[in-house]
Write a protein that holds these residues in place. Structure first.
Motif, PDB file in Angstrom:
ATOM      1  N   CYS A  25      22.006 -44.000  37.593  1.00 19.25           N
ATOM      2  CA  CYS A  25      20.617 -44.109  38.077  1.00 19.25           C
ATOM      3  C   CYS A  25      19.935 -45.103  37.133  1.00 19.25           C
ATOM      4  O   CYS A  25      19.341 -44.717  36.107  1.00 19.25           O
ATOM      5  CB  CYS A  25      19.931 -42.749  38.065  1.00 19.25           C
ATOM      6  N   GLU A  26      20.022 -46.384  37.471  1.00 16.90           N
ATOM      7  CA  GLU A  26      19.730 -47.460  36.529  1.00 16.90           C
ATOM      8  C   GLU A  26      18.285 -47.495  36.056  1.00 16.90           C
ATOM      9  O   GLU A  26      17.999 -47.970  34.950  1.00 16.90           O
ATOM     10  CB  GLU A  26      20.096 -48.802  37.168  1.00 16.90           C
ATOM     11  N   ASN A  27      17.336 -47.001  36.876  1.00 18.69           N
ATOM     12  CA  ASN A  27      15.921 -47.068  36.507  1.00 18.69           C
ATOM     13  C   ASN A  27      15.348 -45.730  36.082  1.00 18.69           C
ATOM     14  O   ASN A  27      14.124 -45.607  35.909  1.00 18.69           O
ATOM     15  CB  ASN A  27      15.105 -47.631  37.687  1.00 18.69           C
ATOM     16  N   LEU A  28      16.193 -44.727  35.910  1.00 19.66           N
ATOM     17  CA  LEU A  28      15.720 -43.413  35.492  1.00 19.66           C
ATOM     18  C   LEU A  28      15.196 -43.476  34.058  1.00 19.66           C
ATOM     19  O   LEU A  28      15.892 -43.914  33.150  1.00 19.66           O
ATOM     20  CB  LEU A  28      16.848 -42.386  35.605  1.00 19.66           C
ATOM     21  N   LYS A  29      13.926 -43.005  33.885  1.00 18.48           N
ATOM     22  CA  LYS A  29      13.301 -43.039  32.565  1.00 18.48           C
ATOM     23  C   LYS A  29      12.965 -41.652  32.037  1.00 18.48           C
ATOM     24  O   LYS A  29      12.964 -41.443  30.826  1.00 18.48           O
ATOM     25  CB  LYS A  29      12.018 -43.880  32.615  1.00 18.48           C
ATOM     26  N   TYR A  30      12.655 -40.731  32.967  1.00 20.30           N
ATOM     27  CA  TYR A  30      12.103 -39.456  32.522  1.00 20.30           C
ATOM     28  C   TYR A  30      12.840 -38.275  33.143  1.00 20.30           C
ATOM     29  O   TYR A  30      13.207 -38.292  34.318  1.00 20.30           O
ATOM     30  CB  TYR A  30      10.616 -39.362  32.898  1.00 20.30           C
ATOM     31  N   LEU A  31      13.001 -37.237  32.348  1.00 13.47           N
ATOM     32  CA  LEU A  31      13.510 -35.953  32.811  1.00 13.47           C
ATOM     33  C   LEU A  31      12.332 -35.069  33.182  1.00 13.47           C
ATOM     34  O   LEU A  31      11.177 -35.386  32.864  1.00 13.47           O
ATOM     35  CB  LEU A  31      14.341 -35.297  31.701  1.00 13.47           C
ATOM     36  N   PRO A  32      12.573 -33.941  33.859  1.00 10.86           N
ATOM     37  CA  PRO A  32      11.459 -33.028  34.165  1.00 10.86           C
ATOM     38  C   PRO A  32      10.776 -32.546  32.880  1.00 10.86           C
ATOM     39  O   PRO A  32      11.338 -32.617  31.781  1.00 10.86           O
ATOM     40  CB  PRO A  32      12.140 -31.876  34.900  1.00 10.86           C
ATOM     41  N   THR A  33       9.572 -32.033  33.006  1.00 12.49           N
ATOM     42  CA  THR A  33       8.804 -31.591  31.844  1.00 12.49           C
ATOM     43  C   THR A  33       9.466 -30.392  31.183  1.00 12.49           C
ATOM     44  O   THR A  33      10.350 -29.744  31.748  1.00 12.49           O
ATOM     45  CB  THR A  33       7.380 -31.207  32.253  1.00 12.49           C
ATOM     46  N   LEU A  34       8.982 -30.096  29.985  1.00 10.60           N
ATOM     47  CA  LEU A  34       9.515 -28.965  29.238  1.00 10.60           C
ATOM     48  C   LEU A  34       9.309 -27.659  29.997  1.00 10.60           C
ATOM     49  O   LEU A  34      10.157 -26.760  29.964  1.00 10.60           O
ATOM     50  CB  LEU A  34       8.836 -28.897  27.867  1.00 10.60           C
ATOM     51  N   GLN A  35       8.197 -27.562  30.697  1.00  7.00           N
ATOM     52  CA  GLN A  35       7.930 -26.339  31.463  1.00  7.00           C
ATOM     53  C   GLN A  35       8.967 -26.135  32.564  1.00  7.00           C
ATOM     54  O   GLN A  35       9.449 -25.025  32.793  1.00  7.00           O
ATOM     55  CB  GLN A  35       6.528 -26.407  32.076  1.00  7.00           C
TER      56      GLN A  35
END
Length: 759
Positions: free
Chosen positions: A713-723
């Protein structure tokens, strides 16, 4: 002594009984009944009374391994608890130091060290799973059984020689590099097991083990001359390697008159004459049931040799093999690396022979007249470079042969098996490039249950058959000139596999009856098949089609598995509107597929695995996903790259789906939202969603998720939030590959708790 659910080896158990003195020789008549024979009788009685289960058998139907039933195991533990101390997973018997304890198994070293010296001295059996202090050996004065298999021990102390009563020693799967010289003082030793150790050489003192009956060791271990020849009580010797100069000569086998079972003789190139070979006295060893003769070719010594030298070597091999005449009781024989041109005369005297393997015999142009052996059931011929014909001279009648395989004989031109071979059940022919003729008597064909023809590019036809009721598994692979299949064989097929037969133009002609008993059909890379009529195959349960026609019509009936892959010309798949038994449907790498009929999956309620992927022109998925209540595994995508959203698929509200793979394409900006309701999902693969920059918050709804893969996923920058992450309490593995923009620094607190992380 054995843990619950342990696989017990028959021979090992009998040898342990011998070591404890439970078995004694018996003289019922003229011939003495040995301890091993009595042990086999006891073992069979226990089996007949269901004390053993899950048995595995050898080629002769004799039990090799078994397990004890849980209830029987518990009963044995209860009966023997007064004299045995064992450690189960979480329980060490507290009264391990009682005076009556005689057998100790799998207890920690610390437990042994706490036992009093007088009680250790009474022990008769010790099974150890970790390292043993050398000081303990001096105390084990009454020990009969010492099992150090897979323990951490790296060296046997010299004090091992003090165990005067020891009868069974197992050091298999240890890192022991050498045996102490004191091993030669174990005069009562009956069984010595040395599988998979670091041993390089056996000490000369082993020749003193005059009561040794069973020895097991790896063939790489060097055995000095003069050892084995002195062990005249040996019954079990797995292999004997003839020494070149300093090693043991083949004459050392001559004194081993008690040998039984299987024997492999290696490096026969070091035997130079028939007279020398006769010193092995194999003809006197009536209890040896299986022999393997192996020559090792030394190409370095023969490089550039004259033909006269080569001829001399061939003659030498012939004389040596003639001198290795076995007893007529022999049941199985293998000859490998033999370079003579003629077979030994004694082969035709082996009236009890059941199995023969001839392999890597480059100068043999024929094989013995094996058809004259009345009990022969299994024939294997492999890598005989000059063999031209099978069945042209004495091989045309096999009264009892059930299995025959002919493999990698490049000069073989014809195979002839006549009607006398009625019992033939299995025929395997592989990599015989020159084979052009296969003649099998029609009545012989009626008995064959498995016919495999693999890598015979010059074979143009297969034998036909006249009737027959036996079911047939037919496998044809890489037969370039084969154009058709005989209807007689097809009508008996229950399983048919065709691969890489480019000139095969038809399988089920319209003018012929369809094989009503066919249950499994596999066809791959048969480019000559322009059509594939399947509608009459009403018993078909499994269908796998690859690299075939532009359209496929799947038969109705009892189909349980359908696999269609790599069909570049395929534009449509037509299935019956209702297939109540279909459990597996896979459609992959069909880049021109545009339609799947029916367009509704409501008629497939039993589907457990569904794969529709790499179909570059497919714009729509079938409807009816909400009816797939039994679906466990789903893989979908990629599809038509002009689509801006994932095709709709809506699984049932309480879906039991456990594994999901989603494969995307560049224009997709988000994941399909319907997967957020899959609360039973355990494994999720997300691949090639190049337009996705952040994983959605609803990913936290997948509360059963254990494994998450995010790939390319070449443009993936962020994972889901800590919550969201905190709701994924069962997540134990995360694999992120090919996502260069994902900044693991700020994102690390969200994933640091996961046990296994690969980025």
């Amino acid at each position: 002594m054995f843990p619950e659910d342990f696989t017990i080896e028959r021979e090992q158990l009998i040898q342990l009984w011998m070591a404890q003195g439970f078995l004694h020789p018996y003289h019922p008549g003229q011939r003495m009944q040995q301890m091993e024979d009595i042990g086999n009788e006891y073992f069979n009685i226990l089996c007949q009374n269901s004390l053993f289960q899950d048995v595995t058998k050898d080629d002769d139907g004799i039990i090799k391994n078994c397990k004890m039933h849980d209830l029987v195991h518990n009963l044995a533990k209860e009966v023997s608890k007064c004299e045995s101390s064992m450690q189960d997973l979480n329980n060490v018997i507290e009264d391990h130091d009682k005076p009556e304890i005689r057998h100790v198994s799998r207890v920690p070293t610390s437990t042994l060290e706490r036992m009093s010296e007088s009680n250790i001295a009474r022990l008769r059996s010790l099974f150890v799973s970790d390292e043993v202090p050398s000081t303990i050996f001096l105390k084990l004065r009454a020990l009969r059984v010492l099992d150090l298999e897979a323990s951490g021990i790296e060296e046997l102390p010299n004090s091992i020689g003090k165990l005067k009563h020891l009868r069974y020693l197992d050091i298999s799967y240890t890192r022991i590099e050498a045996l102490p010289k004191s091993i030669g003082k174990l005069y009562n030793l009956q069984t010595l097991r040395m599988h998979a150790t670091d041993l390089e050489k056996l000490p000369q003192e082993m020749k003193n083990l005059i009561n040794l009956r069973h020895v097991y060791f790896d063939k790489e271990i060097e055995i000095p001359a003069g050892i084995l020849g002195q062990l005249c009580n040996l019954r079990t010797l797995p292999h004997f390697s003839v020494g070149k100069e300093m090693g043991p000569g083949i004459g050392e086998l001559g004194g081993l008159k008690q040998l039984k079972g299987r024997l492999t003789i290696l490096n026969l190139e070091h035997v130079k004459s028939e007279e020398e070979a006769k010193k092995a006295k194999l003809e006197e060893k009536r209890d040896v049931c299986e022999l393997k003769f192996k020559w090792t070719r030394d190409d370095n010594n023969e490089e550039g040799s004259e033909s006269s030298t080569s001829s001399s070597i061939n003659d030498e091999h012939e004389h040596v093999l003639e001198g290795l005449r076995p007893h007529s009781n022999l049941q199985r024989l293998q000859i490998k690396g033999f370079r003579g041109a003629r077979s030994p005369s004694w082969v035709m005297c082996l009236n009890n022979l059941k199995k023969i393997i001839l392999s890597h015999c480059p100068n043999c142009e024929g094989v013995p007249a094996l058809g004259q052996l009345p009990n022969l059931r299994h024939v294997e011929i492999c890598r005989m470079d000059n063999l031209k014909h099978v069945g042209a001279d004495g091989l045309d009648s096999f009264p009892l042969v059930e299995h025959m395989s002919i493999i990698r004989c490049p000069s073989l031109e014809s195979i002839r098996i006549a009607q006398g071979s009625a019992p033939l059940r299995e025929l395997i022919i592989e990599d015989c490039n020159g084979l052009s003729s296969l003649l099998i008597g029609p009545y012989c064909c009626t008995s064959i249950q498995k016919l495999v023809i693999w890598g015979c590019p010059n074979l143009t036809s297969l034998p036909t058959t006249q009737g027959g009721i036996a079911s047939l598994e037919l496998v044809i692979f890489k037969c370039d000139r084969l154009s058709s299949l005989p209807s007689g064989l097809l009508l008996r097929c229950t399983s048919l596999t065709l691969r890489y037969c480019p000139n095969l133009t038809s399988i089920f002609p319209i003018t012929q009856d369809m094989p009503s008993s066919l249950r499994e059909l596999t066809i791959t890379n048969c480019k000559g098949l322009s059509s594939l009529p399947l509608s009459g195959l009403l018993s078909l349960e499994k269908l796998w089609i690859s690299s075939l026609a532009p359209s496929i019509s799947v038969p109705s009936g009892v189909l349980r598995s359908l696999i269609v892959s790599d069909c570049e010309e395929l534009t449509s798949i037509s299935m019956t509107s209702s297939s109540l038994l279909l459990e597996e449907l896979r459609i992959g790498r069909c880049n021109n597929l545009q339609s799947i009929v029916p367009a509704d999956l409501q008629g497939f309620p039993c589907l457990r695995e569904l794969i529709i992927g790499h179909c570059g022109k497919l714009k729509y998925l079938p409807t009816g996903f909400h009816c797939l209540t039994r679906l466990k595994k789903l893989l979908i995508g990629p599809f038509w790259e002009e689509l801006h959203s994932f095709p709709e698929f809506q699984l049932p509200p309480h879906s039991q789906l456990e594994e999901l793979t989603l494969r995307g394409w560049p224009k997709l900006k988000s994941l399909p939202q319907q997967i957020q309701h899959l609360t039973c999902l355990k494994t999720l693969y997300i691949e090639k969603f190049s337009g996705v920059e952040a994983l959605p918050e609803w990913l936290g709804n997948l509360t059963s998720l254990e494994i998450l893969y995010i790939w390319n996923c070449e443009n993936l920058k962020y994972l889901p939030t800590l919550q969201a992450r905190q709701r994924l309490t069962k997540l134990k593995e995360l694999d992120v590959t090919g996502c260069p923009l994902l900044n693991t620094g700020p994102e690390w607190p969200k994933i640091a708790h996961i046990p296994t992380i690969l980025i």
